[in-house]
Design a protein around this motif. Structure first.
Motif, short mmCIF file in Angstrom:
data_model
loop_
_atom_site.label_atom_id
_atom_site.label_comp_id
_atom_site.label_asym_id
_atom_site.label_seq_id
_atom_site.Cartn_x
_atom_site.Cartn_y
_atom_site.Cartn_z
N PHE A 166 17.04 32.07 -21.35
CA PHE A 166 18.03 31.70 -20.34
C PHE A 166 17.45 31.75 -18.93
N LYS A 167 16.58 32.74 -18.69
CA LYS A 167 16.05 32.87 -17.32
C LYS A 167 15.21 31.65 -16.94
N ASP A 168 14.51 31.07 -17.92
CA ASP A 168 13.72 29.87 -17.62
C ASP A 168 14.64 28.69 -17.30
N LEU A 169 15.69 28.62 -18.07
CA LEU A 169 16.68 27.56 -17.85
C LEU A 169 17.30 27.70 -16.45
N LEU A 170 17.64 28.94 -16.12
CA LEU A 170 18.25 29.21 -14.83
C LEU A 170 17.31 28.82 -13.69
N MET A 171 16.05 29.22 -13.85
CA MET A 171 15.06 28.93 -12.82
C MET A 171 14.85 27.42 -12.70
N ALA A 172 14.79 26.77 -13.85
CA ALA A 172 14.54 25.32 -13.84
C ALA A 172 15.69 24.58 -13.15
N THR A 173 16.92 25.02 -13.39
CA THR A 173 18.04 24.34 -12.74
C THR A 173 18.09 24.68 -11.25
N ALA A 174 17.77 25.94 -10.93
CA ALA A 174 17.86 26.38 -9.53
C ALA A 174 16.85 25.62 -8.66
N THR A 175 15.73 25.25 -9.25
CA THR A 175 14.69 24.60 -8.45
C THR A 175 14.69 23.09 -8.63
N HIS A 176 15.61 22.57 -9.44
CA HIS A 176 15.59 21.12 -9.61
C HIS A 176 16.35 20.44 -8.47
N PRO A 177 15.76 19.39 -7.90
CA PRO A 177 16.43 18.72 -6.78
C PRO A 177 17.84 18.25 -7.10
N ALA A 178 18.11 17.92 -8.36
CA ALA A 178 19.46 17.46 -8.70
C ALA A 178 20.49 18.55 -8.42
N MET A 179 20.16 19.79 -8.76
CA MET A 179 21.08 20.90 -8.51
C MET A 179 21.09 21.27 -7.02
N LEU A 180 19.91 21.30 -6.43
CA LEU A 180 19.83 21.64 -5.00
C LEU A 180 20.64 20.66 -4.18
N PHE A 181 20.68 19.42 -4.65
CA PHE A 181 21.46 18.40 -3.93
C PHE A 181 22.95 18.53 -4.27
N TYR A 182 23.24 18.66 -5.54
CA TYR A 182 24.64 18.67 -5.99
C TYR A 182 25.43 19.81 -5.35
N LEU A 183 24.84 21.01 -5.33
CA LEU A 183 25.57 22.13 -4.75
C LEU A 183 25.06 22.49 -3.35
#
Lengths: 694, 413
Positions: A309-326
């Motif tokens: 889960f921590k890898d998933l969390l890190m991957a989403t936190a650093t992905h531009p799609a999430m950084l942009f969306y939120l």
């Protein structure tokens, strides 16, 4: 550390006790409910209903032959499952394999087109790419023209209060011109459709943008298909991009999701990718996410769907799609270097934005455009309190920090405060995107980062730049509230809308023990008595996605175009990648059971089974197995209802369907032929109450 | 127990209604009196995503407002002034005639007393009508339907959209409709066999032992039959009702059709999303301007469209919470507390901003950052239910909350 491990042991012991007592409780409740244990076929069906998007014809026997437990193990190791058939089905979707930057280049978003229109960006030299840009430029100019027209109309209206639909004479001329072009185009269209695919492609590419648009608009859907027939995937994409470049990306994303759900052999992996995408939801229609979502699912979600889960969390936190969306990419520490620069605490936002713009366009080889200056006083002359006139202040944006804790990790009752949100937001300042509109990448920008130490959930985070955020994400990933929150959500997807606490506890224990190993948490669930309890059997109402895909799978349908399925999901209130709020879609029955949805489900079932969905054909041979052709209507009803519902169909539903076949309106339409009746029967079964559950 | 309205006892009563039974609407139709007076209705609109009430009804008389919002404040000269202190966002000009004719009232600094800033929780609380209590299974709008339901229209409670909102969950039947022209088996282009197929589905769901699906199926087919006989499609919008394009305008247009077709609608619900403006909220132009334009034009068109029925109708709007008084670092606003509610209707004493205005002075801000809630949203709804709908069971609509005549703002009467 020691404190933590002690707590861990305590939790494990507690869970051991509570799950023991839970199974006792379960044992006690059984005779009261008088529900029989599942037999072998039901166990296989149950496993298929929960770990896949629904069984296909013959799947139950296959799983029984392998053994349910072994089959589950196989699904938990998707890499070992051959999925080459799916891969060849995905072959035509070229955008799935492109990085975000290539996507922007090939399928230019409005910003890029505007840059070309303003002369800040050169046209591509490749004639195929050039055609796409030219078509978009034409659209851009038309829109501007329409807007000017509307403004004129509005001005006219406010002048004399008359709603007269006055149109500038030039605009009238243009309209007449277009009408003529349309008529010419129609007569040319037939000739065009007779040409070879390559000649057709070249001819369309050579057409003036306006003419081409008018011709395509005048086409019926079949003609549109004919136009593209025989062309390579790339050619099809290019022609589609002429009309709507961004649409190519989202269309392929949506279609491929459905194709995967329907045809992947790695079903659990697909279910979990869907689950996590929904958990870490982004909205594909929000600005740059039109381009970024393809990579988000492929690079951040899918690789970790059964990982840590921590890898998933890190991957989403650093992905531009999430950084942009939120919005985190916009978050700036109020005491950061960037905020300090340009005058005191409140930095001048406009200047900073200009700087960012320059970089943005310089990097793609554009001369920096002189920005229109919009200083505060000019923009609002005499309107503002003259004493106030403060400088706009760049600061933190709480959006991501809040959803990170509420929706991604701890859960809303996970024990954090508003102050924690602010502190997490500060920690994550500087987590931004390099060139968001150009398919940018993650970047930690130290100049935006809030200095100083932060305090989160009672822990001190020392000033440490980018590492602060990593530390906090790890902290959140291993938090017991997260373990519980994730376990409950998984159990709601796989077991019931109200999963027993005992199950959540044992899953949380595994989560904490295994450092958030998703595969292990799932294994615990799949081995639990709660998962196999008779109360769980067909306990879940299907979400629209589950309903649509399960219908396609059980009918052995061949899907050459998944667009009608995507449209159905829109009507059912579940457009793929189309959930605007960050909560993602609900997995619970009450969100999906309502009048509008039920009617749409029935209508979908009928349309699918009677072959009315373009590009999707039900395989009746597969559905009927060895009973083709059926001896009579009775036999047809029996075989189809068994094939679709594996025997879980009530006598009433069966009788109702049988009676329907005697309906005179059907007979008038010559549906007495048992083969034609198959469609009606299958449609009714797919729309029946029984098929709404899994 | 799953949170579903089907767990309630009504299912046993419904089970006796088969396909051959005469639908209750047919017996009722004999007494139906098109566009009759005396049928009280309430239309509830939800702005999802936490609308920025301070940029919707702008406290332009407060200098602090401009200090707190250097880039997104609505300039004084642009505001449509209402009373010297407050004014409408300039793109809400459609509301001005309603205000001038005293049909539109505003309640500022209103909202939920719960301090959550989670969209999901706050919407849940506002729809259940029990802030802070998560275990409430039904919604306040459903509980507000207090009379015996069997004799009522299947359209008594209707929501426009693909889902039934939380606020209509509960023991009373309620239907969700995404498009009245496609509401039926066979959809828009139903063939000759559609009637038979519809009967078959109705029969399957009527006989189903699945309590969740059984109840919804039953309500659905009653509604389908009633809608078919009433044919609301013929009630086209009034000539001067200019609905804006988009889902919200479509929703209200269809609510108007249902009202005009006299389908026995008592409460109707629609929502409009997209208010979560953390970034580049805009001022007189931009995101907030576009959305408030759509919002106000749709409501104004609806009001024009229903004509005389407005005399018996009260429309009320809400949003889960407001937004920070100060703009944030990205020209937007974050999650805040109090918001603004609109109350529109024939019996409404409009042309006035109700509620105590706490001001934007730092000392008076809630938790130092947000507009304080001085009027509980339930007080506003209670007044509407009591004074307009004649509901005397407020304690069961809003358990744990007491709003009696003396707490009412005097909005209606």
């Amino acid at each position: 550390m020691t404190l933590k491990s002690k707590r861990l042991i305590a939790v494990v012991i507690f869970i051991a006790i509570s799950s023991a007592s839970a199974s006792l409780l379960l044992a006690k409740s059984k005779p009261k409910k008088s529900v029989a244990q599942m037999d072998d076929s039901q166990r296989a069906l149950h496993a298929l209903n929960r770990l896949t998007f629904g069984p296909r014809p013959g799947d139950i026997d296959k799983v029984k032959a392998i053994g349910v437990d072994k089959w589950i193990d196989q699904q938990l190791s998707p890499d070992k499952i051959d999925d080459s058939a799916l891969q060849s089905r995905l072959e035509p979707f070229r955008t799935l394999r492109m990085d975000s930057r290539t996507l922007v280049q090939n399928f230019p978003p409005p910003q890029v087109i505007k840059a070309v229109a303003d002369g800040r960006l050169r046209m591509p030299s490749d004639p195929k790419e050039r055609a796409i840009y030219e078509a978009q430029l034409e659209n851009y100019k038309n829109r501007a023209e329409r807007k000017a027209q509307n403004d004129n109309a509005a001005a006219t209206k406010s002048d004399d209060g008359n709603m007269a639909n006055d149109m500038a004479p030039e605009a009238m001329d243009r309209r007449a011109e277009r009408r003529e072009a349309r008529m010419n185009a129609n007569s040319d269209a037939d000739a065009l459709l007779q040409k070879s695919p390559q000649d057709r492609f070249n001819a369309v590419l050579k057409m003036p943008a306006d003419e081409r648009r008018i011709m395509v608009q005048g086409f019926q859907p079949e003609e549109r298909e004919k136009l593209l027939q025989g062309m390579s995937a790339e050619q099809r994409e290019q022609l589609q991009a002429l009309a709507n470049p961004q649409g190519v990306i989202t269309n392929e994303l949506v279609q491929s999701k459905l194709i995967r759900a329907i045809y992947s052999e790695r079903q659990l992996d697909e279910v979990m990718t869907d689950f996590w995408f929904n958990h870490f939801n982004v909205f594909v229609q929000k600005g740059a996410d039109r381009v970024l979502t393809t990579s988000y699912e492929r690079d951040a979600i899918r690789p970790h769907a059964l990982g840590k889960f921590k890898d998933l969390l890190m991957a989403t936190a650093t992905h531009p799609a999430m950084l942009f969306y939120l919005d985190n990419f916009q978050s700036v520490g109020p005491n950061s270097i960037a905020a300090q620069r340009g005058g005191g605490r409140g930095a001048n936002l406009a200047n900073n934005r200009n700087q960012r713009r320059e970089t943005f366009f310089q990097r793609i080889g554009l001369a920096p455009q002189p920005r229109r200056q919009r200083p505060q006083q000019q923009r609002n002359p005499n309107n503002m309190d003259p004493n106030a006139a403060p400088k706009p202040q760049r600061g933190v944006n709480e959006n991501y920090a809040r959803e990170l804790m509420e929706l991604h990790t701890l859960g809303v009752d996970g024990g954090y405060t508003q102050q924690d949100i602010i502190e997490v937001a500060k920690v994550l300042t500087g987590w931004t995107i390099k060139q968001p509109q150009l398919g940018g990448s993650f970047e930690f920008n130290d100049k935006l980062h809030e200095p100083g130490e932060k305090h989160i959930l009672g822990q001190k985070i020392n000033e440490d730049g980018e590492k602060e955020g990593k530390k906090v994400l790890e902290m959140l990933a291993k938090h017991p509230s997260t373990a519980k929150f994730i376990s409950r959500k998984l159990a709601m997807r796989f077991v019931s809308d109200t999963p027993p606490q005992s199950l959540i506890d044992s899953m949380s224990a595994t989560y904490l023990k295994s450092d958030g190993d998703i595969k292990e948490v799932l294994r615990t669930m799949f081995k639990s008595p709660e998962f196999w309890s008779p109360e769980s059997y067909r306990a879940k109402v299907k979400t629209p996605l589950e309903f649509v895909v399960s219908a396609v799978r059980i009918t052995g349908s061949d899907v050459s175009n998944a667009q009608p399925l995507a449209q159905t999901l829109q009507r059912l209130g579940m457009p793929l990648y189309g959930m605007q709020p960050p909560t993602g879609y609900s997995m619970k029955a009450d969100a999906w059971v309502n009048s509008a949805a039920l009617l749409n489900r029935m209508n979908f079932g009928l349309a699918l089974a009677s072959g009315k969905l373009r590009g999707i054909s039900v395989n009746k041979d597969l559905l009927m197995k060895d009973s083709m052709p059926p001896a009579d209507a009775d036999a047809a009803v029996a075989v189809i209802s068994n094939a679709i519902l594996a025997g879980d169909i009530s006598q009433q539903t069966r009788d109702t369907i049988r009676k329907q076949l005697d309906d005179p309106t059907l007979n008038q339409r010559n549906v007495t032929d048992p083969m034609k009746q198959l469609g009606v029967i299958a449609g009714l079964v797919l729309g029946s109450p029984e098929f709404q559950r899994r | 127990m799953a949170l579903t309205r089907r767990v309630f006892l009504k299912n046993s009563a419904l089970a006796v209604v088969g396909t051959t039974a005469i639908p209750s609407f047919l017996t009722r139709a004999a007494f139906a009196d098109v566009n009759s007076t005396g049928k009280k209705r309430m239309v509830v609109l939800f702005q999802r995503g936490a609308a920025d009430g301070l940029n919707i009804v702008v406290p332009h008389g407060e200098p602090t407002y401009y200090q707190m919002r250097p880039t997104i404040a609505i300039p004084r000269a642009s505001v449509i002034d209402l009373d010297g202190l407050f004014g409408l966002h300039p793109s809400m000009a459609a509301f001005k005639p309603l205000w001038d004719s005293k049909q539109l009232a505003i309640v500022h600094a209103s909202g939920s007393p719960d301090n959550t800033r989670s969209h999901f929780d706050a919407q849940d609380y506002m729809e259940s009508g029990t802030p802070g209590v998560k275990s409430t299974e039904d919604g306040w709008l459903n509980r507000a339907l207090q009379k015996e339901w069997e004799k009522q229209s299947p359209f008594r409670a209707v929501a426009l959209g693909t889902a039934l909102p939380r606020t209509l969950a509960g023991p009373n039947p309620a239907v969700a409709i995404s498009n009245i022209n496609e509401f039926g088996v066979g959809g828009r282009n139903a063939g000759p066999a559609a009637g038979g197929l519809s009967n078959s589905f109705e029969s399957m769901y009527a006989q189903s032992v699945d309590s969740v699906l059984h109840g919804t199926g039953q309500e659905t087919f009653e509604a389908v039959k009633m809608l078919k006989s009433a044919d609301p499609a013929k009630y086209t919008p009034a000539a001067n009702a200019n609905y804006p394009r988009g889902r919200f305008g479509d929703s209200l247009k269809q609510v108007a059709q249902l009202l005009k077709a006299d389908l026995g609608v008592e409460v109707a619900f629609a929502d409009i999303g997209g208010w979560d403006h953390h970034v580049n909220e805009g001022s007189t132009q931009g995101q907030i301007a576009n959305l408030t334009r759509e919002f106000s034009q749709a409501i104004a068109a609806f009001w024009t469209d229903i004509g005389n029925l407005g005399g018996e109708t009260v429309l009320v709007t809400m949003s889960e919470f407001g937004r920070t008084a100060r703009e944030n670092g990205s020209r937007g606003t974050d999650h805040g507390h109090a918001n603004v509610m609109f109350v529109l209707g024939g019996p409404v004493k409009g042309g006035k901003v109700y509620g105590r205005w706490p001001g934007l002075d730092s000392r008076h801000l809630y938790e130092g950052r947000d507009l304080e809630v001085t009027t509980d949203f339930r007080t506003v709804l209670s007044e509407g239910l009591s004074r307009h709908m004649g509901n005397s069971q407020l304690a069961s609509v809003f358990p744990g909350f007491r709003a009696s005549g003396k707490d009412f703002l005097g909005l209606i009467g």
